[in-house]
Design an enzyme around this catalytic site. Structure first.
Site, PDB file in Angstrom:
ATOM      1  N   TYR A  54       0.828  -1.222   0.000  1.00 20.25           N
ATOM      2  CA  TYR A  54       0.000   0.000   0.000  1.00 20.25           C
ATOM      3  C   TYR A  54       0.855   1.261   0.000  1.00 20.25           C
ATOM      4  CZ  TYR A  54      -4.073  -2.882   0.157  1.00 20.25           C
ATOM      5  OH  TYR A  54      -5.032  -3.805  -0.197  1.00 20.25           O
ATOM      6  N   ASN A  90     -12.742   3.089  -5.487  1.00 24.07           N
ATOM      7  CA  ASN A  90     -11.310   3.374  -5.601  1.00 24.07           C
ATOM      8  C   ASN A  90     -10.760   3.942  -4.302  1.00 24.07           C
ATOM      9  OD1 ASN A  90     -11.708   2.593  -8.195  1.00 24.07           O
ATOM     10  ND2 ASN A  90     -11.635   4.655  -9.066  1.00 24.07           N
ATOM     11  N   VAL A  91      -9.503   3.637  -4.042  1.00 19.40           N
ATOM     12  CA  VAL A  91      -8.866   4.123  -2.815  1.00 19.40           C
ATOM     13  C   VAL A  91      -7.938   5.309  -3.095  1.00 19.40           C
ATOM     14  CG1 VAL A  91      -9.135   1.947  -1.573  1.00 19.40           C
ATOM     15  CG2 VAL A  91      -7.080   2.303  -2.963  1.00 19.40           C
ATOM     16  N   HIS A 106     -14.601   1.575  -0.155  1.00 24.19           N
ATOM     17  CA  HIS A 106     -13.519   0.613   0.103  1.00 24.19           C
ATOM     18  C   HIS A 106     -12.333   1.256   0.817  1.00 24.19           C
ATOM     19  CE1 HIS A 106     -14.983  -2.404  -3.229  1.00 24.19           C
ATOM     20  NE2 HIS A 106     -15.774  -2.350  -2.177  1.00 24.19           N
ATOM     21  N   CYS A 114      -6.507   2.686  13.203  1.00 22.81           N
ATOM     22  CA  CYS A 114      -6.028   1.877  14.323  1.00 22.81           C
ATOM     23  C   CYS A 114      -6.957   0.673  14.486  1.00 22.81           C
ATOM     24  CB  CYS A 114      -6.002   2.698  15.610  1.00 22.81           C
ATOM     25  SG  CYS A 114      -5.573   1.694  17.050  1.00 22.81           S
ATOM     26  N   CYS A 117      -8.505   0.744  18.314  1.00 27.82           N
ATOM     27  CA  CYS A 117      -9.546   1.665  18.806  1.00 27.82           C
ATOM     28  C   CYS A 117     -10.324   2.340  17.680  1.00 27.82           C
ATOM     29  CB  CYS A 117      -8.940   2.718  19.733  1.00 27.82           C
ATOM     30  SG  CYS A 117      -7.994   4.000  18.887  1.00 27.82           S
ATOM     31  N   CYS A 133      -0.783   4.362  17.237  1.00 23.43           N
ATOM     32  CA  CYS A 133      -2.011   5.155  17.099  1.00 23.43           C
ATOM     33  C   CYS A 133      -1.867   6.456  17.887  1.00 23.43           C
ATOM     34  CB  CYS A 133      -3.185   4.339  17.633  1.00 23.43           C
ATOM     35  SG  CYS A 133      -4.709   5.282  17.786  1.00 23.43           S
ATOM     36  N   ASN A 198     -18.338   1.845 -19.652  1.00 19.92           N
ATOM     37  CA  ASN A 198     -17.163   0.992 -19.427  1.00 19.92           C
ATOM     38  C   ASN A 198     -16.413   0.815 -20.740  1.00 19.92           C
ATOM     39  OD1 ASN A 198     -16.199  -0.537 -16.979  1.00 19.92           O
ATOM     40  ND2 ASN A 198     -16.003  -2.150 -18.501  1.00 19.92           N
ATOM     41  N   GLU A 200     -15.554  -1.856 -22.052  1.00 24.83           N
ATOM     42  CA  GLU A 200     -16.154  -2.972 -22.796  1.00 24.83           C
ATOM     43  C   GLU A 200     -17.379  -3.431 -22.004  1.00 24.83           C
ATOM     44  OE1 GLU A 200     -12.705  -5.375 -22.600  1.00 24.83           O
ATOM     45  OE2 GLU A 200     -12.888  -5.624 -20.433  1.00 24.83           O
TER      46      GLU A 200
HETATM   47  N1  APR Z   1     -12.294   3.490 -19.322  1.00 31.83           N
HETATM   48  C1  APR Z   1     -13.399   2.843 -18.880  1.00 31.83           C
HETATM   49  N2  APR Z   1     -13.374   1.619 -18.335  1.00 31.83           N
HETATM   50  C2  APR Z   1     -12.169   1.015 -18.221  1.00 31.83           C
HETATM   51  C3  APR Z   1     -10.966   1.631 -18.650  1.00 31.83           C
HETATM   52  C4  APR Z   1     -11.068   2.922 -19.229  1.00 31.83           C
HETATM   53  N3  APR Z   1      -9.990   3.603 -19.670  1.00 31.83           N
HETATM   54  N4  APR Z   1      -9.940   0.774 -18.409  1.00 31.83           N
HETATM   55  C5  APR Z   1     -10.472  -0.312 -17.847  1.00 31.83           C
HETATM   56  N5  APR Z   1     -11.816  -0.193 -17.730  1.00 31.83           N
HETATM   57  C6  APR Z   1     -12.796  -1.135 -17.168  1.00 31.83           C
HETATM   58  C7  APR Z   1     -12.425  -2.598 -17.376  1.00 31.83           C
HETATM   59  O1  APR Z   1     -12.942  -3.053 -18.633  1.00 31.83           O
HETATM   60  C8  APR Z   1     -13.112  -3.268 -16.192  1.00 31.83           C
HETATM   61  O2  APR Z   1     -14.443  -3.670 -16.523  1.00 31.83           O
HETATM   62  O3  APR Z   1     -12.793  -0.949 -15.774  1.00 31.83           O
HETATM   63  C9  APR Z   1     -13.161  -2.156 -15.130  1.00 31.83           C
HETATM   64  C10 APR Z   1     -12.218  -2.370 -13.970  1.00 31.83           C
HETATM   65  O4  APR Z   1     -12.577  -3.546 -13.285  1.00 31.83           O
HETATM   66  P1  APR Z   1     -11.777  -4.063 -12.008  1.00 31.83           P
HETATM   67  O5  APR Z   1     -10.320  -4.070 -12.301  1.00 31.83           O
HETATM   68  O6  APR Z   1     -12.421  -5.340 -11.604  1.00 31.83           O
HETATM   69  O7  APR Z   1     -12.023  -2.916 -10.914  1.00 31.83           O
HETATM   70  P2  APR Z   1     -13.248  -2.663  -9.946  1.00 31.83           P
HETATM   71  O8  APR Z   1     -14.535  -3.106 -10.557  1.00 31.83           O
HETATM   72  O9  APR Z   1     -13.143  -1.254  -9.486  1.00 31.83           O
HETATM   73  O10 APR Z   1     -12.906  -3.624  -8.728  1.00 31.83           O
HETATM   74  C11 APR Z   1     -13.766  -3.634  -7.611  1.00 31.83           C
HETATM   75  O11 APR Z   1     -12.381  -5.158  -6.414  1.00 31.83           O
HETATM   76  O12 APR Z   1     -10.234  -5.843  -5.838  1.00 31.83           O
HETATM   77  C12 APR Z   1     -11.366  -5.180  -5.426  1.00 31.83           C
HETATM   78  O13 APR Z   1     -11.563  -3.609  -3.723  1.00 31.83           O
HETATM   79  C13 APR Z   1     -11.093  -3.753  -5.036  1.00 31.83           C
HETATM   80  O14 APR Z   1     -12.399  -1.778  -5.374  1.00 31.83           O
HETATM   81  C14 APR Z   1     -11.928  -2.950  -5.990  1.00 31.83           C
HETATM   82  C15 APR Z   1     -13.029  -3.919  -6.350  1.00 31.83           C
END
Ligand code: APR
Length: 230
Positions: A54, A90-91, A106, A114, A117, A133, A198, A200
């Site tokens: 991390y 996202n983190v 997440h 901590c 606590c 902490c 997305n 795809e």
């Molecule tokens: N634009 C749009 N979509 C995109 C791009 C882009 N440039 N690049 C990748 N993607 C899409 C991928 O096709 C995929 O479907 O983003 C998605 C990412 O999927 P994951 O890697 O599975 O991420 P996420 O869904 O955020 O994961 C969820 O899983 O590991 C845990 O806690 C972690 O928060 C995370 C959670």
């Protein structure tokens, strides 16, 4: 009643800022097994490895810049006549640095927790297992990240927002990780229009009324323009 848009974002929205997504084809995350770096058991077994992991993610996120998709969502939030609620898996803090207000279901790389606590504080750039902490003095410091097997944050608040929303949009998430993957169903049950943006189509595409396919830096600003009537 005013329109309410709920937006769920995932790793895909930060991909074009240079932050790796989770589900690479080899099943590894930055060369590590998810069980080793993203579970409480992994942390208990090897805290040095998990802190190092991390620490590297934090450094990478600090070097990254918000992209056009993060900035477009911030614009939507400030200009839309109704309410725009953004929840991210996202983190990284690219949404905030792009100007948006978001909830991190997440957890967040820039926060330390901590385990003894539950106090939270701003994470230093480099965390160690010997860090104590500031409240209770225990060396039980961990990244404030929700690992597999742990309960995501803000679930009650998110459920309330989903019930009232008119539009639900999932951006850049593969829809493989619950409970976030179930939000679309909750929104549909309440009559919301559902949109997937997305790179795809994902395995959950049948849950959505509308698909917008392509890179987030292009599709998200275009969709925001459409919503704002620009
Ligand atoms: N634009 C749009 N979509 C995109 C791009 C882009 N440039 N690049 C990748 N993607 C899409 C991928 O096709 C995929 O479907 O983003 C998605 C990412 O999927 P994951 O890697 O599975 O991420 P996420 O869904 O955020 O994961 C969820 O899983 O590991 C845990 O806690 C972690 O928060 C995370 C959670």
């Amino acid at each position: 009643m005013q329109d309410t848009i709920v937006i769920l974002t995932g790793a895909g929205i930060s991909a074009e800022s240079g932050i790796a997504t989770f589900r690479a084809s080899d099943g590894l995350w930055e060369n590590h097994r998810i069980e080793d770096v993203a579970t409480p058991e992994g942390f208990a077994a090897n805290p040095d490895l998990v802190h190092d992991f991390y620490n590297a993610r934090r450094a990478k996120a600090q070097d990254a810049q918000p992209n056009a998709a993060h900035i477009a969502l911030a614009r939507l939030q400030s200009e839309f006549a109704g309410d725009v609620y953004i929840v991210t898996q996202n983190v990284d803090d690219l949404h905030e640095r792009g100007g948006a207000k978001v909830v991190h279901m997440h957890g967040a790389l820039n926060s330390a927790l901590c385990a003894a606590c539950q106090t939270r504080w701003d994470a230093p750039n480099v965390m160690h297992k010997t860090d104590t902490c500031p409240n209770c003095g225990t060396a039980a410091t961990r990244p404030d990240i929700v690992w597999f097997g742990e309960m995501p944050y803000f679930m009650d608040e998110i459920a309330d927002r989903l019930v009232g929303c008119t539009t639900f949009v999932a951006i850049g998430t593969s829809g493989q990780v619950y409970p976030a993957a179930g939000f679309v169903q909750e929104a549909r049950n309440c009559g919301a229009e559902t949109i997937e943006i997305n790179l795809e189509p994902t395995g959950s595409q049948y849950m959505f009324d509308r698909q917008i396919t392509g890179k987030a830096t292009q599709t998200v600003p275009a969709w925001v323009d459409e919503v704002l009537g620009a």
